[in-house]
Design an enzyme around this catalytic site. Structure first.
Site, short mmCIF file in Angstrom:
data_model
loop_
_atom_site.label_atom_id
_atom_site.label_comp_id
_atom_site.label_asym_id
_atom_site.label_seq_id
_atom_site.Cartn_x
_atom_site.Cartn_y
_atom_site.Cartn_z
N ARG A 237 -3.87 0.12 3.92
CA ARG A 237 -3.37 -0.34 5.21
C ARG A 237 -2.65 -1.66 4.97
NH1 ARG A 237 -3.89 4.14 6.61
NH2 ARG A 237 -5.11 4.96 8.35
N GLU A 266 3.82 -1.53 11.75
CA GLU A 266 4.51 -0.25 11.57
C GLU A 266 4.95 0.29 12.93
OE1 GLU A 266 1.99 2.37 9.31
OE2 GLU A 266 1.73 0.91 7.72
N HIS A 284 4.88 5.06 5.40
CA HIS A 284 3.50 5.55 5.61
C HIS A 284 3.45 7.08 5.49
CE1 HIS A 284 -0.59 4.56 7.65
NE2 HIS A 284 -0.69 5.58 6.81
C1 DGY Z 1 -4.66 8.37 7.00
O1 DGY Z 1 -5.00 9.55 7.15
O2 DGY Z 1 -5.37 7.42 7.32
C2 DGY Z 1 -3.31 8.14 6.43
O3 DGY Z 1 -3.02 6.82 6.24
C3 DGY Z 1 -2.30 8.80 7.34
O4 DGY Z 1 -1.19 9.13 6.58
#
Ligand code: DGY
Length: 323
Positions: A237, A266, A284
């Site tokens: 993240r 984002e 992402h």
């Molecule tokens: C998640 O599933 O947390 C991923 O980051 C989404 O792509």
């Protein structure tokens, strides 16, 4: 009376074929900005909500009087207001497992792209820069045989480590809450402190969830511990990294490069990151293949149906909601 299932995201209508007899299914394409009045009107009727990587908390769910479960189509759930959901006794589920290999593939794509400067040299080639053999100014660095440091050796971290160890003959270091003897045996991995990992690794890969403890885990001081030739990969993240400190480190040669799938804010629009040749950015897409997104949607729906049918869902995040 039938219960209502609200599916908010780009899900194939056929996914819900098996449950239309028992449930009223509402499918909504979420707006690109904040969730709007159309969402609020639909969620007011819903008993179960299935939703992708969008925040839902008090502001979005205030009128959702019947809601029993939010099935997030993601493994990470930092974007949901867990305390609020638990207080309201709304179950939250996620989709671990089904995206491990796909996300590990993306981590390796970023490792290779940054090390071998693929986007930069692709742009250079297309723009006619290739008039003679490339020289040292455009050389990359090796991946095989180097040291791969993984912060957070969970299931995705282990899938990345396997690629490094068995595909590229890399030495694996990891740090986290506790040693994992079985993975050490399988991968020859060594458990070290975060500081030792930063000092010794050629590639530092972040695979931790975003929590109060991991926010800005990689700050200016952490970046200063890394080797000047090291590369940072973030598929976790954006909040795990202090982004302004990273930009400074990339501009000043504190580290060699970064491969980033996630960002402090984002979608990422304007950013100084875009001006840096030693950064590879992607939007992402860790789990963004059709097969994996289908599997995540299927898992989210299964969780949702288990919850609405009175069973404990397989991937329940907040069992306290049942107390
Ligand atoms: C998640 O599933 O947390 C991923 O980051 C989404 O792509």
């Amino acid at each position: 009376m039938k219960k209502t299932l609200l599916a908010c995201g780009p899900f194939a209508p056929a996914l819900f074929d098996g449950c239309r007899e028992r449930y009223d299914v509402i499918q909504l394409d979420p707006p690109s900005g904040p969730l709007d009045d159309t969402f609020k009107a639909a969620v007011a009727k819903a008993h179960g909500l299935m939703i992708g990587n969008r925040r839902v908390g008090a502001a979005e769910l205030e009128g959702a009087a019947h809601l029993q479960v939010v099935a997030s189509v993601s493994v990470g759930y930092d974007h949901h207001d867990l305390d609020y959901l638990t207080r309201r006794r709304i179950m939250l589920t996620n989709t671990p497992g089904v995206l491990n290999e796909t996300t590990a593939d993306l981590a390796f794509a970023l490792i290779l792209a940054t090390a071998r400067r693929i986007p930069e040299l692709d742009a250079w080639t297309r723009s006619g820069g290739w008039t003679e053999s490339v020289d040292g100014a455009r050389f990359g660095c090796d991946v095989h045989g180097k040291t791969l440091g993984i912060i957070g050796l969970g299931e995705i971290g282990a899938a990345i480590a396997r690629r490094g160890r068995f595909g590229f003959g890399m030495r694996i270091l990891y740090s986290g809450n506790r040693p994992k003897p079985a993975l050490e045996q399988e991968l020859g991995a060594r458990f070290v402190s975060k500081e030792a990992l930063l000092r010794e690794s050629d590639f530092v890969c972040l695979v931790v969830p975003l929590t109060a403890d991991t926010r800005h885990l990689i700050d200016r001081a952490a970046l200063a511990l890394m080797k000047p030739e090291a590369i940072l990969i973030n598929i976790s993240r954006g909040g795990v990294v202090d982004e302004p400190a990273l930009i400074e480190a990339l501009e000043n040669g504190v580290i060699r490069a970064a491969g980033l799938d996630v960002f402090a804010k984002e979608p990422l629009q304007a950013s100084r990151l875009f001006e840096l040749a030693n950064v590879v950015v992607v939007p992402h897409i860790g789990s963004a293949t059709q097969d994996t997104r289908n599997a995540m949607a299927r898992r989210a729906l299964d969780n949702l149906l288990e919850a609405l049918e009175g069973r404990t869902p397989m991937n329940l995040v907040n069992p306290q909601a049942l107390a």
